[in-house]
Design an enzyme around this catalytic site. Structure first.
Site, PDB file in Angstrom:
ATOM      1  N   HIS A 124      48.316  35.645  32.055  1.00 38.16           N
ATOM      2  CA  HIS A 124      48.854  35.805  33.413  1.00 38.16           C
ATOM      3  C   HIS A 124      47.923  36.692  34.243  1.00 38.16           C
ATOM      4  CE1 HIS A 124      51.927  36.617  36.555  1.00 38.16           C
ATOM      5  NE2 HIS A 124      51.396  37.841  36.540  1.00 38.16           N
ATOM      6  N   GLU A 125      47.530  37.832  33.701  1.00 38.51           N
ATOM      7  CA  GLU A 125      46.673  38.764  34.447  1.00 38.51           C
ATOM      8  C   GLU A 125      45.292  38.151  34.691  1.00 38.51           C
ATOM      9  OE1 GLU A 125      47.954  41.197  36.013  1.00 38.51           O
ATOM     10  OE2 GLU A 125      49.863  41.218  34.949  1.00 38.51           O
ATOM     11  N   HIS A 128      45.267  36.033  37.745  1.00 36.12           N
ATOM     12  CA  HIS A 128      45.009  36.727  39.016  1.00 36.12           C
ATOM     13  C   HIS A 128      43.511  36.803  39.300  1.00 36.12           C
ATOM     14  CE1 HIS A 128      49.114  37.734  39.849  1.00 36.12           C
ATOM     15  NE2 HIS A 128      49.254  38.483  38.764  1.00 36.12           N
ATOM     16  N   ASP A 134      51.199  35.883  42.081  1.00 31.27           N
ATOM     17  CA  ASP A 134      52.473  35.845  41.352  1.00 31.27           C
ATOM     18  C   ASP A 134      53.365  34.801  41.999  1.00 31.27           C
ATOM     19  OD1 ASP A 134      52.171  37.844  39.362  1.00 31.27           O
ATOM     20  OD2 ASP A 134      52.440  39.400  40.885  1.00 31.27           O
TER      21      ASP A 134
END
Length: 182
Positions: A124-125, A128, A134
């Site tokens: 997920h990170e 980014h 998000d």
């Protein structure tokens, strides 16, 4: 009858000899079968400060590499300046992008201590860093839904829409020449 046989034989010889006289015939792929040419931008990451999450970071990067074609995440070589730095700390996981494809990821122990899946958090990170925002609240099938998907969500894979967005984010960018990267 003899003329037809001779003419047919001569025609067969010319057809077979054509490639020898005119050079080899080349197959031209049709538009539907031509392989897609994608310029791959390589982003390096430094997980030397990721602590106990190094394996999760490596797996998260591998998941992105399996999922998209236009960008590849690789560990930085010895002495090489990394595009993305990964740091383990005691806070909540967060990313601080400095540009598309660069910045710092903080893998906060607070989320893992609460029971969130480390590989999903790492992927997920990294999302980014690949330019994805998000998407909260969201379902477990969306990687960028993050913690809003709940503790039981262990899906570390981006959705089709998330993959497509990363492809769009990096398409046409010359390898290593993303805006603002150092």
């Amino acid at each position: 009858m003899r003329v037809r046989t001779l003419t047919g034989g001569l025609a067969a010889v010319l057809v077979l000899a054509g490639p020898l006289l005119n050079g080899p015939a080349e197959a031209v792929p049709s538009a539907g079968t031509a392989p897609r040419q994608v310029a791959v931008d390589v982003l390096t990451y430094d997980a030397s400060r990721a602590g106990e999450f190094k394996a999760a970071v490596d797996r998260g990067a591998a998941i992105w590499n399996e999922s998209v074609e236009s960008v590849e995440l690789r560990p930085a070589g010895s002495g090489e300046s990394a595009d993305v730095r990964i740091v383990a700390d005691d806070g909540w996981p967060r990313s601080v992008p400095s540009s598309q494809g660069g910045g710092t990821v903080y893998l906060g122990r607070e989320a893992m201590d609460q029971g969130y899946y480390a590989i999903r958090v790492a992927a997920h990170e990294l999302g980014h860093m690949l330019g994805l925002p998000d998407r909260k609240p969201g379902p477990c099938s969306d990687l960028m839904s993050g913690a809003s998907a709940g503790l039981s969500c262990t899906n570390p894979y981006p959705s089709a829409a998330e993959k497509a967005q990363v492809e769009r984010n990096f398409e046409g960018a010359p390898a290593g020449a993303l805006l603002g990267r150092s």
